[in-house]
Design an enzyme around this catalytic site. Structure first.
Site, PDB file in Angstrom:
ATOM      1  CG  HIS A  51     -17.888  14.652 -20.314  1.00  0.00           C
ATOM      2  ND1 HIS A  51     -18.164  15.748 -21.113  1.00  0.00           N
ATOM      3  CD2 HIS A  51     -18.849  13.735 -20.605  1.00  0.00           C
ATOM      4  CE1 HIS A  51     -19.233  15.502 -21.840  1.00  0.00           C
ATOM      5  NE2 HIS A  51     -19.669  14.287 -21.552  1.00  0.00           N
ATOM      6  N   GLY A  52     -15.468  17.822 -20.431  1.00  0.00           N
ATOM      7  CA  GLY A  52     -15.700  19.241 -20.264  1.00  0.00           C
ATOM      8  C   GLY A  52     -16.664  19.795 -21.290  1.00  0.00           C
ATOM      9  CB  ALA A  53     -18.353  18.448 -24.022  1.00  0.00           C
ATOM     10  CG  HIS A  54     -22.011  17.412 -24.602  1.00  0.00           C
ATOM     11  ND1 HIS A  54     -21.468  16.164 -24.793  1.00  0.00           N
ATOM     12  CD2 HIS A  54     -21.893  18.066 -25.789  1.00  0.00           C
ATOM     13  CE1 HIS A  54     -21.066  16.052 -26.047  1.00  0.00           C
ATOM     14  NE2 HIS A  54     -21.311  17.197 -26.664  1.00  0.00           N
ATOM     15  CE1 TYR A  56     -21.010  14.876 -17.116  1.00  0.00           C
ATOM     16  CE2 TYR A  56     -22.217  15.612 -19.056  1.00  0.00           C
ATOM     17  CZ  TYR A  56     -21.912  14.621 -18.130  1.00  0.00           C
ATOM     18  OH  TYR A  56     -22.509  13.387 -18.230  1.00  0.00           O
ATOM     19  NE  ARG A 103     -18.248  14.382 -25.843  1.00  0.00           N
ATOM     20  CZ  ARG A 103     -18.415  13.954 -27.083  1.00  0.00           C
ATOM     21  NH1 ARG A 103     -17.426  13.331 -27.693  1.00  0.00           N
ATOM     22  NH2 ARG A 103     -19.556  14.127 -27.721  1.00  0.00           N
ATOM     23  N   GLY A 159     -22.789  11.207 -33.981  1.00  0.00           N
ATOM     24  CA  GLY A 159     -23.727  10.877 -35.044  1.00  0.00           C
ATOM     25  C   GLY A 159     -23.123  10.415 -36.353  1.00  0.00           C
ATOM     26  N   GLY A 180     -19.887   6.232 -30.330  1.00  0.00           N
ATOM     27  CA  GLY A 180     -20.450   5.866 -29.034  1.00  0.00           C
ATOM     28  C   GLY A 180     -21.711   5.043 -29.183  1.00  0.00           C
ATOM     29  NE  ARG A 181     -25.361   9.098 -30.706  1.00  0.00           N
ATOM     30  CZ  ARG A 181     -25.732  10.166 -31.385  1.00  0.00           C
ATOM     31  NH1 ARG A 181     -27.020  10.421 -31.565  1.00  0.00           N
ATOM     32  NH2 ARG A 181     -24.838  10.975 -31.903  1.00  0.00           N
TER      33      ARG A 181
END
Length: 226
Positions: A51-54, A56, A103, A159, A180-181
């Site tokens: 996880h390399g997004a958002h 982090y 990501r 989304g 995901g959601r």
């Protein structure tokens, strides 16, 4: 277990809560990702997603508007991406490139983590990741230049519903769309998409709570499917 049924562990470190790492501490963080990789495989996962997004920690290193380092991990695009690629190399060396995904979100500005030239950042990571031959690159944006530059599977997420998810695949902008959601709220999402039936509505307020444990395993399956 088939490729369609494989499970990848997703792990990262949230950067906004950490003090600035000294240069000598960085190899230990890379080693932590390596240990997490070993643990994930031993726990039964088929692979790992870095996880390399958002906002982090990896994202903080890569973005020039938040990375103010002056040594080999700051300044130039190559230096800012060095940390991410050292982690990729460590994980690939442990379990093989075909079991590794990443990501990234070059165009996002979560936690004030933004870059002055996100297109250049995304393309540089594309070209660099090609050298390792990892399985996939996941990104919130379905960008044709990045999709063309990356030689593995290019995945977009964020989304999408059933109709929106089909469109970028049909147009050749992405290889796959990740959910995901909707998957949290619909454990039988593929079947619901296949039959084009109504979906359970997710409740985001329960996504990050640990007590009580609700909102992950208690959504109903589609009933009376013929």
């Amino acid at each position: 277990m088939t490729k369609e049924e494989s499970f990848f562990a997703n792990f990262g470190i949230q950067g906004e809560f950490l003090p600035k790492l000294s240069t000598n501490e960085i190899p230990q963080i890379v080693n932590d990702f390596w240990i997490a990789t070993r643990n994930a495989i031993e726990a039964g996962f088929d692979g790992v997603e870095i996880h390399g997004a958002h906002g982090y920690l990896i994202d903080h290193f890569m973005k020039d508007q938040v990375n103010n380092r002056i040594e080999q991990y700051g300044g130039s695009l190559e230096n800012r991406c060095r940390f991410a690629l050292e982690i990729v190399e460590a994980v690939v060396n442990e379990i093989g490139a075909d079991r590794v995904g990443i990501r990234l979100s070059p165009f996002a500005n979560y936690m004030d983590s933004r870059d002055s030239n996100p297109s250049a950042l995304g393309l540089y990571m594309d070209e660099s990741l090609n050298k390792y031959g990892i399985s996939y690159f996941e990104c919130p944006e379905s960008l044709v230049p990045m999709r063309k530059a990356f030689r593995g599977t290019f995945i977009v997420a964020g989304g999408y519903d059933r109709e929106d998810g089909n469109k970028p695949v049909d147009e050749g902008r992405v290889d796959l769309v990740a959910y995901g959601r909707l998957f949290i709220a619909n454990p039988d999402l593929p079947k619901r998409f296949e039959l084009d039936t109504p979906l359970n509505k997710y409740n985001r307020e329960t996504f990050y709570t640990s007590d009580p444990v609700i909102g992950y395993t208690d959504y109903p399956f589609l009933e009376n499917v013929v």
